[in-house]
Structures are given as structure tokens and as C-alpha cells.
Scaffold this motif. Sequence first.
Motif, PDB file in Angstrom:
ATOM      1  N   LEU A  15       0.842  -1.185   0.000  1.00  0.00           N
ATOM      2  CA  LEU A  15       0.000   0.000   0.000  1.00  0.00           C
ATOM      3  C   LEU A  15       0.883   1.243   0.000  1.00  0.00           C
ATOM      4  CD1 LEU A  15      -2.959   1.175   0.641  1.00  0.00           C
ATOM      5  CD2 LEU A  15      -2.151   1.213   3.011  1.00  0.00           C
ATOM      6  N   LEU A  16       0.503   2.247  -0.788  1.00  0.00           N
ATOM      7  CA  LEU A  16       1.260   3.496  -0.826  1.00  0.00           C
ATOM      8  C   LEU A  16       0.808   4.417   0.311  1.00  0.00           C
ATOM      9  CD1 LEU A  16       3.403   5.122  -2.393  1.00  0.00           C
ATOM     10  CD2 LEU A  16       1.513   6.189  -3.632  1.00  0.00           C
ATOM     11  N   ALA A  17       1.758   4.826   1.142  1.00  0.00           N
ATOM     12  CA  ALA A  17       1.500   5.776   2.228  1.00  0.00           C
ATOM     13  C   ALA A  17       2.382   6.997   1.997  1.00  0.00           C
ATOM     14  CB  ALA A  17       1.830   5.144   3.577  1.00  0.00           C
ATOM     15  N   GLN A  18       1.885   8.151   2.436  1.00  0.00           N
ATOM     16  CA  GLN A  18       2.674   9.376   2.310  1.00  0.00           C
ATOM     17  C   GLN A  18       2.825  10.024   3.671  1.00  0.00           C
ATOM     18  OE1 GLN A  18       0.664  11.611  -0.724  1.00  0.00           O
ATOM     19  NE2 GLN A  18      -1.005  12.204   0.603  1.00  0.00           N
ATOM     20  N   GLN A  19       3.997  10.646   3.863  1.00  0.00           N
ATOM     21  CA  GLN A  19       4.337  11.245   5.149  1.00  0.00           C
ATOM     22  C   GLN A  19       4.112  12.746   5.100  1.00  0.00           C
ATOM     23  OE1 GLN A  19       8.449  10.878   6.386  1.00  0.00           O
ATOM     24  NE2 GLN A  19       7.782  10.432   8.475  1.00  0.00           N
ATOM     25  N   ARG A  20       3.345  13.260   6.056  1.00  0.00           N
ATOM     26  CA  ARG A  20       3.013  14.677   6.105  1.00  0.00           C
ATOM     27  C   ARG A  20       4.244  15.527   6.378  1.00  0.00           C
ATOM     28  NH1 ARG A  20      -2.614  16.254   6.340  1.00  0.00           N
ATOM     29  NH2 ARG A  20      -1.629  18.286   6.289  1.00  0.00           N
ATOM     30  N   ALA A  21       4.340  16.651   5.693  1.00  0.00           N
ATOM     31  CA  ALA A  21       5.415  17.618   5.932  1.00  0.00           C
ATOM     32  C   ALA A  21       4.898  18.757   6.815  1.00  0.00           C
ATOM     33  CB  ALA A  21       5.921  18.174   4.608  1.00  0.00           C
ATOM     34  N   TYR A  22       3.614  19.004   6.801  1.00  0.00           N
ATOM     35  CA  TYR A  22       2.988  20.095   7.541  1.00  0.00           C
ATOM     36  C   TYR A  22       1.527  19.759   7.765  1.00  0.00           C
ATOM     37  CZ  TYR A  22       1.328  21.248   2.877  1.00  0.00           C
ATOM     38  OH  TYR A  22       0.756  21.177   1.630  1.00  0.00           O
ATOM     39  N   GLU A  25       1.921  20.129  13.782  1.00  0.00           N
ATOM     40  CA  GLU A  25       1.350  19.175  14.736  1.00  0.00           C
ATOM     41  C   GLU A  25       1.157  17.769  14.165  1.00  0.00           C
ATOM     42  OE1 GLU A  25      -2.080  21.701  13.136  1.00  0.00           O
ATOM     43  OE2 GLU A  25      -0.068  22.091  13.909  1.00  0.00           O
ATOM     44  N   VAL A  26       1.198  17.607  12.850  1.00  0.00           N
ATOM     45  CA  VAL A  26       1.072  16.268  12.254  1.00  0.00           C
ATOM     46  C   VAL A  26       2.252  15.918  11.337  1.00  0.00           C
ATOM     47  CG1 VAL A  26      -1.436  16.163  12.458  1.00  0.00           C
ATOM     48  CG2 VAL A  26      -0.396  17.100  10.364  1.00  0.00           C
ATOM     49  N   ALA A  27       3.229  16.802  11.247  1.00  0.00           N
ATOM     50  CA  ALA A  27       4.404  16.537  10.400  1.00  0.00           C
ATOM     51  C   ALA A  27       5.063  15.235  10.846  1.00  0.00           C
ATOM     52  CB  ALA A  27       5.392  17.686  10.477  1.00  0.00           C
ATOM     53  N   GLY A  28       5.416  14.404   9.870  1.00  0.00           N
ATOM     54  CA  GLY A  28       6.051  13.127  10.155  1.00  0.00           C
ATOM     55  C   GLY A  28       5.071  11.968  10.265  1.00  0.00           C
ATOM     56  N   ARG A  29       3.782  12.266  10.395  1.00  0.00           N
ATOM     57  CA  ARG A  29       2.763  11.216  10.466  1.00  0.00           C
ATOM     58  C   ARG A  29       2.436  10.732   9.057  1.00  0.00           C
ATOM     59  NH1 ARG A  29      -0.895  11.073  15.008  1.00  0.00           N
ATOM     60  NH2 ARG A  29       0.400  10.837  16.832  1.00  0.00           N
ATOM     61  N   TRP A  30       1.890   9.531   8.967  1.00  0.00           N
ATOM     62  CA  TRP A  30       1.579   8.903   7.675  1.00  0.00           C
ATOM     63  C   TRP A  30       0.085   8.954   7.404  1.00  0.00           C
ATOM     64  CZ3 TRP A  30       5.428   7.342   4.419  1.00  0.00           C
ATOM     65  CH2 TRP A  30       6.718   7.341   4.955  1.00  0.00           C
ATOM     66  N   GLU A  31      -0.251   9.013   6.113  1.00  0.00           N
ATOM     67  CA  GLU A  31      -1.646   9.042   5.679  1.00  0.00           C
ATOM     68  C   GLU A  31      -1.749   8.472   4.278  1.00  0.00           C
ATOM     69  OE1 GLU A  31      -3.122  13.032   5.327  1.00  0.00           O
ATOM     70  OE2 GLU A  31      -1.540  13.623   3.946  1.00  0.00           O
ATOM     71  N   LEU A 107       2.154  -2.382   8.208  1.00  0.00           N
ATOM     72  CA  LEU A 107       1.125  -1.343   8.370  1.00  0.00           C
ATOM     73  C   LEU A 107       1.046  -0.811   9.797  1.00  0.00           C
ATOM     74  CD1 LEU A 107      -2.076  -2.484   6.420  1.00  0.00           C
ATOM     75  CD2 LEU A 107      -0.649  -0.495   5.957  1.00  0.00           C
ATOM     76  N   ASP A 108       1.046  -1.703  10.766  1.00  0.00           N
ATOM     77  CA  ASP A 108       0.850  -1.292  12.150  1.00  0.00           C
ATOM     78  C   ASP A 108       2.067  -0.575  12.729  1.00  0.00           C
ATOM     79  OD1 ASP A 108      -1.664  -2.453  12.046  1.00  0.00           O
ATOM     80  OD2 ASP A 108      -0.969  -4.366  12.851  1.00  0.00           O
ATOM     81  N   GLY A 109       3.201  -0.625  12.040  1.00  0.00           N
ATOM     82  CA  GLY A 109       4.420  -0.007  12.554  1.00  0.00           C
ATOM     83  C   GLY A 109       4.576   1.463  12.206  1.00  0.00           C
ATOM     84  N   LEU A 110       3.704   2.007  11.354  1.00  0.00           N
ATOM     85  CA  LEU A 110       3.795   3.424  10.990  1.00  0.00           C
ATOM     86  C   LEU A 110       2.991   4.277  11.961  1.00  0.00           C
ATOM     87  CD1 LEU A 110       3.419   3.466   7.100  1.00  0.00           C
ATOM     88  CD2 LEU A 110       5.499   3.495   8.459  1.00  0.00           C
ATOM     89  N   ARG A 111       3.423   5.521  12.130  1.00  0.00           N
ATOM     90  CA  ARG A 111       2.671   6.496  12.941  1.00  0.00           C
ATOM     91  C   ARG A 111       1.641   7.176  12.038  1.00  0.00           C
ATOM     92  NH1 ARG A 111       5.599  10.925  15.123  1.00  0.00           N
ATOM     93  NH2 ARG A 111       3.706  11.324  16.281  1.00  0.00           N
ATOM     94  N   TRP A 112       0.479   6.557  11.921  1.00  0.00           N
ATOM     95  CA  TRP A 112      -0.592   7.056  11.067  1.00  0.00           C
ATOM     96  C   TRP A 112      -1.303   8.237  11.721  1.00  0.00           C
ATOM     97  CZ3 TRP A 112      -1.285   5.169   6.240  1.00  0.00           C
ATOM     98  CH2 TRP A 112      -0.749   3.923   5.945  1.00  0.00           C
ATOM     99  N   LEU A 113      -1.906   9.089  10.898  1.00  0.00           N
ATOM    100  CA  LEU A 113      -2.837  10.082  11.410  1.00  0.00           C
ATOM    101  C   LEU A 113      -4.010   9.328  12.041  1.00  0.00           C
ATOM    102  CD1 LEU A 113      -2.969  12.696   8.511  1.00  0.00           C
ATOM    103  CD2 LEU A 113      -1.869  12.947  10.732  1.00  0.00           C
TER     104      LEU A 113
END
Length: 131
Positions: A15-22, A25-31, A107-113
Motif C-alpha cells: 500500500l502506498l503511504a505518504q508522510q506529512r510535511a505540515y 502538529e502532524v508533520a512526520g505522520r503517515w496518511e 502497516l501497524d508499525g507506521l505512525r498514522w494520522l
Amino acid sequence: MRVIVGAAIVRGGALLAQQRAYPPEVAGRWELPGGRVEPGETEPEALRRECVEELGVEITVGDRVGNDVPLRSNLVLRVYAARLVDPKARPKALEHKGLRWVTASALDGLRWLPADLELLPALHELLEGVN
């Protein structure tokens, strides 16, 4: 009801996930890739537009994944399965910090939003159904 659409883009069992830059408060989280449905757009049209804007790739939109996730009053996240129109296309992080293809076991290892986190059971089902 306003809708945010998300794309569960699957290729090769990942699955393709993208990491927030801004914002900070959510930078670095995945979505999942996606965004707002604009007036006059269908949900699939919005998802295709967002993937071109955010990833530089065209997608084919499939079936819904999981249930609506309430974000706040009058706003929900609605996710659809998707695939790249060109399976050899390389998505780029045009508006995000990074991209990653994630297998079901990771999947469970990422810091998701938080909203995407609620969809993990449905995303596991999606990936397990592809293999």
C-alpha cells in the motif's frame, strides 16, 4: 456532509503511504493520498485529481474500503481502493515529506494520522485480498 477522499493504492501486495510535511502538529505522520471533494466533483474525480497533484500519477478508482471515518462535524474521510493506471509509474512526493510502499506486516508499525489509523483493519483486509 463534506467529504475528504483517500486512495488505498495497492501495487505488488503493498500500500502506498505518504508522510506529512505540515502542519507542524502532524508533520512526520503517515496518511493515504487524497483530499477534499470540490463542488461539482464526484468522489472518484476528486481522488484522481488529488493523486495527480500530490503524486504525479494517474489512478483507477475501485471499491470503497472500510466505513466513513468522522473527522469533525459535517466532515468525513471516505477511502477507495485504487491502482496506478501505469503499473510502472513512480509516484513522487510532490506535497509531502516522503512516500513508502507498505506491506500488510508493516502497516501497524507506521505512525498514522488518527483517521487513517481507524482504517487499518480494512487496509489489512484489502492487502490480504490482493495477495
